[in-house]
Design a protein around this motif. Structure first.
Motif, PDB file in Angstrom:
ATOM      1  N   LYS A 274      66.217   7.125  31.674  1.00 45.87           N
ATOM      2  CA  LYS A 274      65.365   7.871  30.737  1.00 45.87           C
ATOM      3  C   LYS A 274      66.201   8.623  29.720  1.00 45.87           C
ATOM      4  O   LYS A 274      67.330   9.040  29.982  1.00 45.87           O
ATOM      5  CB  LYS A 274      64.468   8.834  31.515  1.00 45.87           C
ATOM      6  CG  LYS A 274      63.440   8.125  32.391  1.00 45.87           C
ATOM      7  CD  LYS A 274      62.528   9.121  33.095  1.00 45.87           C
ATOM      8  CE  LYS A 274      61.472   8.405  33.935  1.00 45.87           C
ATOM      9  NZ  LYS A 274      60.583   9.361  34.640  1.00 45.87           N
ATOM     10  N   ASN A 275      65.613   8.824  28.556  1.00 47.80           N
ATOM     11  CA  ASN A 275      66.260   9.535  27.462  1.00 47.80           C
ATOM     12  C   ASN A 275      66.372  11.016  27.815  1.00 47.80           C
ATOM     13  O   ASN A 275      65.366  11.686  28.036  1.00 47.80           O
ATOM     14  CB  ASN A 275      65.423   9.348  26.188  1.00 47.80           C
ATOM     15  CG  ASN A 275      66.093   9.866  24.939  1.00 47.80           C
ATOM     16  OD1 ASN A 275      67.003  10.685  24.987  1.00 47.80           O
ATOM     17  ND2 ASN A 275      65.632   9.382  23.791  1.00 47.80           N
ATOM     18  N   ASN A 281      57.220  15.774  30.025  1.00 49.04           N
ATOM     19  CA  ASN A 281      56.001  15.952  29.241  1.00 49.04           C
ATOM     20  C   ASN A 281      56.159  15.492  27.793  1.00 49.04           C
ATOM     21  O   ASN A 281      55.247  15.674  26.977  1.00 49.04           O
ATOM     22  CB  ASN A 281      55.583  17.425  29.262  1.00 49.04           C
ATOM     23  CG  ASN A 281      55.276  17.904  30.672  1.00 49.04           C
ATOM     24  OD1 ASN A 281      54.619  17.208  31.445  1.00 49.04           O
ATOM     25  ND2 ASN A 281      55.768  19.094  31.013  1.00 49.04           N
ATOM     26  N   GLY A 282      57.321  14.914  27.490  1.00 46.34           N
ATOM     27  CA  GLY A 282      57.547  14.438  26.140  1.00 46.34           C
ATOM     28  C   GLY A 282      58.140  15.469  25.204  1.00 46.34           C
ATOM     29  O   GLY A 282      58.304  15.199  24.010  1.00 46.34           O
ATOM     30  N   SER A 343      58.905   7.765  19.063  1.00 43.43           N
ATOM     31  CA  SER A 343      58.265   8.050  20.343  1.00 43.43           C
ATOM     32  C   SER A 343      59.181   8.955  21.157  1.00 43.43           C
ATOM     33  O   SER A 343      60.380   9.091  20.853  1.00 43.43           O
ATOM     34  CB  SER A 343      58.012   6.744  21.102  1.00 43.43           C
ATOM     35  OG  SER A 343      59.244   6.136  21.441  1.00 43.43           O
ATOM     36  N   THR A 344      58.652   9.564  22.199  1.00 41.95           N
ATOM     37  CA  THR A 344      59.480  10.464  23.010  1.00 41.95           C
ATOM     38  C   THR A 344      60.596   9.707  23.718  1.00 41.95           C
ATOM     39  O   THR A 344      61.701  10.228  23.880  1.00 41.95           O
ATOM     40  CB  THR A 344      58.626  11.198  24.049  1.00 41.95           C
ATOM     41  OG1 THR A 344      57.932  10.231  24.855  1.00 41.95           O
ATOM     42  CG2 THR A 344      57.612  12.099  23.373  1.00 41.95           C
ATOM     43  N   SER A 345      60.352   8.469  24.114  1.00 32.98           N
ATOM     44  CA  SER A 345      61.388   7.690  24.798  1.00 32.98           C
ATOM     45  C   SER A 345      62.510   7.293  23.848  1.00 32.98           C
ATOM     46  O   SER A 345      63.631   7.035  24.279  1.00 32.98           O
ATOM     47  CB  SER A 345      60.779   6.432  25.435  1.00 32.98           C
ATOM     48  OG  SER A 345      60.221   5.585  24.445  1.00 32.98           O
ATOM     49  N   ALA A 346      62.210   7.252  22.541  1.00 33.76           N
ATOM     50  CA  ALA A 346      63.208   6.860  21.544  1.00 33.76           C
ATOM     51  C   ALA A 346      63.704   8.060  20.736  1.00 33.76           C
ATOM     52  O   ALA A 346      64.301   7.881  19.674  1.00 33.76           O
ATOM     53  CB  ALA A 346      62.618   5.815  20.606  1.00 33.76           C
TER      54      ALA A 346
END
Length: 452
Positions: A274-275, A281-282, A343-346
């Protein structure tokens, strides 16, 4: 296809399908990012595990001079051992015969990595991240100009002639018509990239006359630096096929914007994938802000690596598509440190300071090094900038001499990049700077000869 070829990357195998390999180019990046090495017959390459080049290639200036960086032994040009990284094998599709290129890594004869080889410097920084349980991810953007052929250094650089018969026009950012002007060159860039197994994320027209940008997909820093290293060569070769030059100078045309190598950074947790810039929660994490603080605190000392020539500092011009300070903001291209919409993951941090004239291995390495120090120091950045950052105060060195002074004092940065690299790099760049100071420019002759 012989046995050793069957383990090559897919694109290289497909390039050779049904053909006889003639030659292998054994290459390595020097400090400026020039490909040095040897071309050997394919049969000889199949038999050799390594080859030799003198260590002096890392002491050479961009003009072909030499920095006195050899150390206590003196300038004896002792041999290095260069070993191929077969995962980097790729086609050289512009050659007249069937040729492959392979990037090599440099070692002393006792097997230890050469600390001032640019690819080794980047590998060192990446391993420091991995030792902390982090996997750095980068995505570079490459800006460059297609210009008219120029064989007279005294003549100003001019935009190339487009297919319409008119010089490439400026201030046509993102124009598809402008991109079409360079259609034949771009077609060859795509063809060469496909033959080499590289995936282009997009090509756009930038704001300068004949200025283009190529975006690459995010990934492993060493792999992406390899691709930029390869791309510079393939773009130059594509341009030469169409009677123009591709230049990666930071500021080739005085009235036009400069060319950058923007670097996007994110970091994955090795265990979870994960980033680390995003929480469950982002939201933005402490690590996200620490990374930004590291860039703000250490980039001034790193500018000499990301802006390595006297021409590099002509790019940092207020209101001219290049940062003049270290402010950070979300979705704001006037700041030196930008947080793109994602996005939160990126979630990622974009460093907009590096010029396209920097060595891609060293530019990415020093940018990651600044962020790494931030993660260790755990400081908070300045408040997010609001508005046009060009209205703020300049906060970066404006010429190479001042940048080198800051770099020489940056012992924390040296510890991350490697003290021996820092020593050699500083000597070579100071030598280049002194070479430049020995040249009298046309401006001086025109305005000072009879007037002072």
């Amino acid at each position: 296809m012989t046995d050793w070829m069957k383990s090559l990357p897919t694109a290289a195998q497909e390039y050779l399908e049904g053909r006889r390999l003639d030659e292998v180019e054994c290459i390595i990046s020097d400090l400026p990012g020039i490909a040095r090495g040897k071309a050997v017959p394919a049969k000889k390459f199949a038999r050799q595990e390594f080859f030799h080049l003198p260590d002096s290639i890392f002491y050479q200036t961009i003009t072909g001079g030499w920095g006195e960086a050899a150390g206590d032994e003196g300038f004896i040009e002792k041999d290095m051992v260069l070993r191929p990284d077969m995962a980097t094998t790729t086609a050289a599709p512009w050659t007249g015969d069937w040729t492959l290129q392979v990037i090599h890594d440099a070692y002393f004869t006792d097997g230890t990595p050469i600390p001032y080889s640019p690819r080794n410097v980047l590998k060192r920084v990446v391993e420091l991240y991995r030792a902390k349980g982090w996997e750095p991810v980068v995505a570079p953007e490459m800006e460059f100009y297609l210009v008219a052929r120029n064989i007279d250094p005294a003549k100003a650089i001019e935009p190339m002639m487009g297919r319409s018969g008119r010089p490439a026009a400026a201030r046509q950012a993102y124009s598809m018509t402008a991109v079409d002007e360079f259609g034949p060159v771009i077609d060859d860039i795509y063809d060469f990239a496909e033959a080499q197994g590289f995936e282009i994320d997009g090509i756009t027209q930038e704001g300068g006359a004949g200025q283009l940008e190529i975006n690459l997909l995010h990934g492993d820093p060493v792999k992406l630096a390899d691709e930029v290293f390869y791309f510079k060569r393939l773009i130059r070769e594509a341009a030469l096929r169409h009677n123009c030059y591709a230049t990666f100078m930071a500021k080739p045309i005085g009235a036009e914007p400069g060319s950058a190598m923007h670097i996007h950074h994110s970091i994955l947790d090795t265990k979870t994938g994960k980033n680390i810039f995003s929480d469950e929660n982002g939201g933005e994490t402490d690590a996200f802000f620490h990374f930004i603080a590291g860039l703000q605190n250490h980039l001034p000392s790193a500018i000499a690596v990301m802006a390595p020539y006297v021409n590099s500092y002509r790019r940092y011009v207020r209101d001219h598509a290049a940062p003049i300070n270290l402010e950070w903001a979300r979705d704001n291209r006037t700041t030196g440190i930008r947080i793109p919409i994602s996005s939160t993951s990126a979630r990622r941090v974009e460093n907009r300071l590096a010029g396209m004239d920097c060595n891609p291995y060293l530019g990415i390495a020093v940018s990651l090094a600044c962020g790494y120090l931030g993660l260790l120091e755990k400081e908070q950045p300045d408040a997010q900038f609001k508005g046009d950052a060009y209205d703020g105060e300049e906060a970066i060195p404006r010429e190479l001499g001042a940048a080198l002074e800051l770099f020489d004092e940056a012992k924390k940065l040296h510890d991350v990049l490697g003290p021996e690299f820092a020593r050699v790099y500083s000597i070579v760049k100071q030598t280049e700077y002194e070479e430049f100071l020995g040249v009298i420019s046309p401006w001086e002759r025109e305005h000072l000869l009879l007037n002072v």
